[in-house]
Design an enzyme around this catalytic site. Structure first.
Site, PDB file in Angstrom:
ATOM      1  N   ASP A 139     -26.025  24.018 -22.740  1.00  0.00           N
ATOM      2  CA  ASP A 139     -26.047  24.912 -23.900  1.00  0.00           C
ATOM      3  C   ASP A 139     -27.287  24.573 -24.730  1.00  0.00           C
ATOM      4  OD1 ASP A 139     -24.411  26.926 -25.713  1.00  0.00           O
ATOM      5  OD2 ASP A 139     -24.805  25.210 -27.023  1.00  0.00           O
ATOM      6  N   HIS A 163     -19.114  29.508 -19.599  1.00  0.00           N
ATOM      7  CA  HIS A 163     -20.190  28.837 -20.315  1.00  0.00           C
ATOM      8  C   HIS A 163     -20.077  27.311 -20.320  1.00  0.00           C
ATOM      9  CE1 HIS A 163     -23.479  28.432 -23.103  1.00  0.00           C
ATOM     10  NE2 HIS A 163     -22.725  27.769 -23.964  1.00  0.00           N
TER      11      HIS A 163
END
Length: 316
Positions: free
Chosen positions: A97, A295
């Protein structure tokens, strides 16, 4: 746990094992803990595994100014950490991320300190040709559409929503862009909406337990969200700093692991092949896109990530 003075900030680090240094850098809204499934296996494979709290998070320093969270300073923390833990040899970087842009840019700007780099979820697209604020304002804000990074620009707004109930915020955010959420247009909402507005009610998932949520809740109740959100408020500063490496590439060995259900892997629909994109700017890239993974790459599919990561580390 150790607190390590990097010269620019003191970072809380989970350090395990002996051997070549592997630094793991988390994203938002996470902590060193997001690497809980990787630290032991990487250490057992013959490396010093070091998972950090990025400045602003958990047990690390939390400077007040927005500008203290510019990429230049966070990259500087990693350089200082490398010098403290591995003074005689360069380190390997692994980031997820926000941690992915942090490690990509660390490898680009300080190749003497970092001998290889792995990014999870977010591909490397080279030195930017304009600030990311311009990009999302063109494609979202000017069209009257919500975009989370626009929402985070005004200090205090995102903090107030997230700090109202940190546990709910973390759980809803993580579920909403995981591989477990049913398909839906949860993020297709108008400018002026709040971050959590319209997100689905989270269902229990195996990779985010009540104990995990207890940990994240305690961390963010103690630290707040100001430091983490300040990372989103430095796009113009980061753009200007990175221009001195315009035209440069990451020449070190590189690894990418994304997910077919992760919007960040495909830059929110802007690209179809993240590995081909990265290869333009990091020619030694090895890429893997895991089917069904959302994610939270290394938390959703720890065994697959560990297999790929450790195999790559051993081949360096």
């Amino acid at each position: 746990m150790r607190t390590i003075d990097t010269g620019s900030a003191s970072l809380r680090c989970a350090v395990e094992g002996e051997g070549p240094l592997v630094i793991m850098v988390h994203g938002f809204p996470e902590s060193w803990y997001s690497w809980r499934h990787q630290i032991g296996p990487v250490a057992d494979a013959g490396f010093t595994a070091c998972a950090i709290d990025v400045r602003g998070y958990g047990g690390s320093d939390k400077p007040e100014p927005v500008g203290a969270y510019a990429m230049e300073h966070i990259v500087g923390d990693l350089v200082g950490l490398r010098e403290a833990l591995s003074p005689g040899a360069p380190a390997v970087l692994v980031g997820h991320d926000w941690g992915a842009p942090i490690v990509w840019n660390s490898a680009l700007t300080h190749p003497g300190h970092f001998r290889a780099v792995a990014g999870l979820s977010v591909p490397f697209a080279g030195v930017p040709n304009r600030p990311f604020t311009e990009v999302f304002r063109e494609h979202f804000t000017s069209q009257g559409k919500f975009f989370y990074q626009e929402y985070f620009q005004e200090p205090g707004v995102g903090e107030a929503e997230a700090e109202r109930d940190p546990r709910d915020f973390v759980q809803r955010m993580m579920y909403s862009i995981s591989g477990d959420v049913p398909p839906g247009d949860y993020w297709d909402k108008p400018l002026g909406a709040t971050f959590l507005e319209g997100l689905p009610d989270p269902a229990p998932v195996a990779w985010l337990t009540e104990d995990d949520l207890d940990f994240y809740e305690a961390e963010f109740r103690a630290s707040g969200f100001r430091g983490p959100l300040n990372r989103y408020r430095n796009h113009e500063t980061d753009f200007e700093w990175l221009q001195q490496w315009n035209g440069k590439r990451i020449e070190q060995p590189a690894l990418f692991i994304g997910g077919t259900r992760d919007p960040a892997t495909f830059l929110f629909g802007a690209i179809e092949d993240p590995v081909a994109l990265i290869r333009m700017f990091a020619p030694s890239i090895e890429g893997h896109v895991l089917d069904g993974v959302g994610h939270w790459t290394q938390q959703e599919r720890p065994e697959a990530v560990n297999t790929i990561l450790i195999d790559w580390l051993k081949r360096l």
